[in-house]
Design a protein around this motif. Structure first.
Motif, short mmCIF file in Angstrom:
data_model
loop_
_atom_site.label_atom_id
_atom_site.label_comp_id
_atom_site.label_asym_id
_atom_site.label_seq_id
_atom_site.Cartn_x
_atom_site.Cartn_y
_atom_site.Cartn_z
N GLN A 105 0.87 -1.09 0.02
CA GLN A 105 -0.05 -0.09 -0.06
C GLN A 105 0.87 1.35 0.09
O GLN A 105 0.53 2.13 -0.63
CB GLN A 105 -0.96 0.02 1.20
CG GLN A 105 -2.22 -0.77 1.32
CD GLN A 105 -2.94 -0.73 2.54
OE1 GLN A 105 -3.35 0.35 2.76
NE2 GLN A 105 -3.27 -1.99 3.21
N LEU A 108 2.48 1.68 -3.55
CA LEU A 108 1.52 2.06 -4.53
C LEU A 108 1.10 3.64 -4.23
O LEU A 108 0.88 4.40 -5.16
CB LEU A 108 0.27 1.07 -4.75
CG LEU A 108 0.57 -0.33 -5.04
CD1 LEU A 108 -0.58 -1.10 -4.91
CD2 LEU A 108 1.04 -0.24 -6.50
N LEU A 123 -0.10 -8.14 -8.54
CA LEU A 123 0.25 -7.69 -7.06
C LEU A 123 -0.32 -9.16 -6.28
O LEU A 123 -1.43 -9.95 -6.44
CB LEU A 123 -0.97 -6.67 -6.52
CG LEU A 123 -0.88 -5.39 -7.47
CD1 LEU A 123 -1.80 -4.45 -6.85
CD2 LEU A 123 0.49 -4.76 -7.44
N ARG A 133 -7.46 -4.78 -0.14
CA ARG A 133 -8.47 -5.03 -1.42
C ARG A 133 -9.36 -3.43 -1.04
O ARG A 133 -9.53 -2.90 -2.26
CB ARG A 133 -9.37 -6.03 -1.01
CG ARG A 133 -8.91 -7.15 -1.42
CD ARG A 133 -10.01 -8.54 -1.06
NE ARG A 133 -9.35 -9.83 -1.22
CZ ARG A 133 -9.22 -10.43 -2.29
NH1 ARG A 133 -9.40 -9.79 -3.59
NH2 ARG A 133 -8.56 -11.63 -2.24
N LEU A 136 -7.03 -0.86 -2.74
CA LEU A 136 -7.08 -0.74 -4.11
C LEU A 136 -8.48 -0.15 -4.66
O LEU A 136 -8.30 0.64 -5.63
CB LEU A 136 -7.11 -2.37 -4.47
CG LEU A 136 -5.78 -3.18 -4.31
CD1 LEU A 136 -5.75 -4.32 -5.09
CD2 LEU A 136 -4.66 -2.30 -5.12
N LYS A 137 -9.43 -0.43 -4.18
CA LYS A 137 -10.74 0.11 -4.61
C LYS A 137 -10.67 1.65 -4.17
O LYS A 137 -11.18 2.37 -5.29
CB LYS A 137 -11.89 -0.39 -3.53
CG LYS A 137 -13.36 -0.13 -4.06
CD LYS A 137 -14.39 -0.72 -3.24
CE LYS A 137 -15.56 -0.26 -3.85
NZ LYS A 137 -16.83 -1.08 -2.98
N ASN A 139 -8.07 3.54 -4.41
CA ASN A 139 -7.29 4.09 -5.33
C ASN A 139 -7.50 4.02 -6.80
O ASN A 139 -6.38 4.07 -7.55
CB ASN A 139 -5.88 3.84 -4.69
CG ASN A 139 -5.54 4.44 -3.50
OD1 ASN A 139 -5.10 5.62 -3.57
ND2 ASN A 139 -6.04 3.98 -2.38
N ILE A 141 -7.86 1.13 -8.40
CA ILE A 141 -6.98 0.02 -8.79
C ILE A 141 -7.92 -1.12 -8.92
O ILE A 141 -8.68 -1.63 -7.75
CB ILE A 141 -5.84 -0.45 -8.07
CG1 ILE A 141 -4.80 0.93 -8.29
CG2 ILE A 141 -5.18 -1.51 -8.57
CD1 ILE A 141 -3.78 0.90 -7.24
N HIS A 142 -8.30 -1.65 -9.96
CA HIS A 142 -9.44 -2.68 -10.14
C HIS A 142 -8.94 -4.27 -10.34
O HIS A 142 -8.41 -4.28 -11.42
CB HIS A 142 -10.61 -2.12 -11.23
CG HIS A 142 -11.17 -0.82 -10.99
ND1 HIS A 142 -11.93 -0.31 -10.10
CD2 HIS A 142 -10.59 0.27 -11.47
CE1 HIS A 142 -12.15 0.84 -10.27
NE2 HIS A 142 -11.08 1.31 -11.05
N ILE A 143 -9.52 -4.93 -9.72
CA ILE A 143 -9.28 -6.33 -9.67
C ILE A 143 -9.99 -7.05 -10.80
O ILE A 143 -11.04 -7.08 -10.72
CB ILE A 143 -9.38 -7.16 -8.62
CG1 ILE A 143 -8.53 -6.85 -7.45
CG2 ILE A 143 -9.02 -8.68 -8.55
CD1 ILE A 143 -8.76 -7.39 -5.77
N CYS A 161 -4.80 -6.61 -12.08
CA CYS A 161 -5.42 -5.36 -11.65
C CYS A 161 -4.99 -4.55 -12.94
O CYS A 161 -4.21 -4.68 -13.73
CB CYS A 161 -4.89 -4.92 -10.51
SG CYS A 161 -5.09 -5.82 -8.77
N TYR A 163 -5.38 -0.19 -13.31
CA TYR A 163 -5.50 1.19 -12.93
C TYR A 163 -6.49 1.96 -13.76
O TYR A 163 -6.19 2.11 -14.81
CB TYR A 163 -4.19 2.06 -13.01
CG TYR A 163 -4.13 3.39 -12.21
CD1 TYR A 163 -4.33 3.42 -11.10
CD2 TYR A 163 -3.92 4.47 -12.94
CE1 TYR A 163 -4.67 4.78 -10.28
CE2 TYR A 163 -4.25 5.54 -12.52
CZ TYR A 163 -4.45 5.91 -10.99
OH TYR A 163 -4.53 7.06 -10.54
#
Length: 235
Positions: A105, A108, A123, A133, A136-137, A139, A141-143, A161, A163
């Motif tokens: 974290q 990133l 990642l 998780r 990521l959401k 920021n 950044i989508h899985i 992921c 961006y």
């Protein structure tokens, strides 16, 4: 023919390598001894890898490994704290594996300005999965895919992921329906905001020596990118 078995690459790293979009230039953060970059190049997955680590010791060993496999021109080594020494638009894929979720974290978060819309991130956090998780959401950044493996009686998750800051931000800010409809009043607002943003950027150009001005300039550039993305709907 080089025996790849001597590379001692883990199942986790092989799995991460298998998710990399073929042909992408890759930045491997925390490369350690350079095993993942070597694997990516020798298996024809990536034509060029930027192998980065904050420690000089592992980079020295990575240099020896890369020389042994005869790929010094394909793997570039950099001493870097996270994404710090990565240039913008230099890589299409970023890989970060084998670190705790909180450290990832931090890496990133500190390097978020180096990411570009649509960039792939592979990642593999070793801990704090739930917290990671959420990060990521929050920021953009989508899985899009993830795999779980078991190796040496340990469980690992590997996330593929993307961006997607610009497209998501444009729709969130200005409304997906209005953009899809190409609303003329919204276009007028966008043009006005773009002009205002440009004037503010111009004023800040000569003041970027201060930390506050530099941060404001960076924020305005992101604002500009969002406005321009919204305006693409009218093309």
């Amino acid at each position: 023919m080089i025996n790849m078995d001597r590379l001692k690459i883990s199942k986790r790293l092989q799995t991460a390598a298998g998710l990399v979009i073929k042909g992408n230039i890759v930045a491997d953060i925390g490369t350690d001894h350079g095993y993942l970059p070597i694997y990516l190049v020798k298996n024809g997955i990536s034509p060029h890898v930027i192998a980065m680590d904050v420690r000089s010791g592992p980079l020295s060993k990575a240099e020896n490994n890369i020389a042994e496999y005869g790929i010094k021109s394909e793997v570039e080594l950099r001493l870097s704290d996270g994404l710090e020494k990565l240039n913008i638009d230099e890589a299409k894929t970023v890989t970060i594996c084998g670190m705790g979720g909180k450290l990832m974290q931090q890496i990133l978060g500190n390097g978020i300005d180096k990411l570009r819309d649509g960039m792939q991130l592979i990642l593999s956090p070793q801990s704090e999965w739930a917290e990671f998780r959420i990060f990521l959401k929050n920021n953009n950044i989508h899985i899009v895919n993830e795999l779980m493996i078991k190796e040496d009686n340990q469980y690992y998750v590997i996330m593929d992921c993307r961006y997607q800051f610009i497209a998501q931000s444009a729709k969130n800010r200005y409304g997906g329906i209005l953009l899809e409809r190409r609303d003329p009043v919204l276009k007028e607002l966008l043009c006005r905001e773009l002009e205002l943003n440009g004037r503010l950027l111009e004023k800040l150009k000569d003041l970027r020596g201060s930390e506050a001005a530099a941060a404001r300039f960076k924020a305005l550039k992101k604002e500009e990118m969002v406005i321009l993305e919204a305006l693409k709907y009218y093309e």
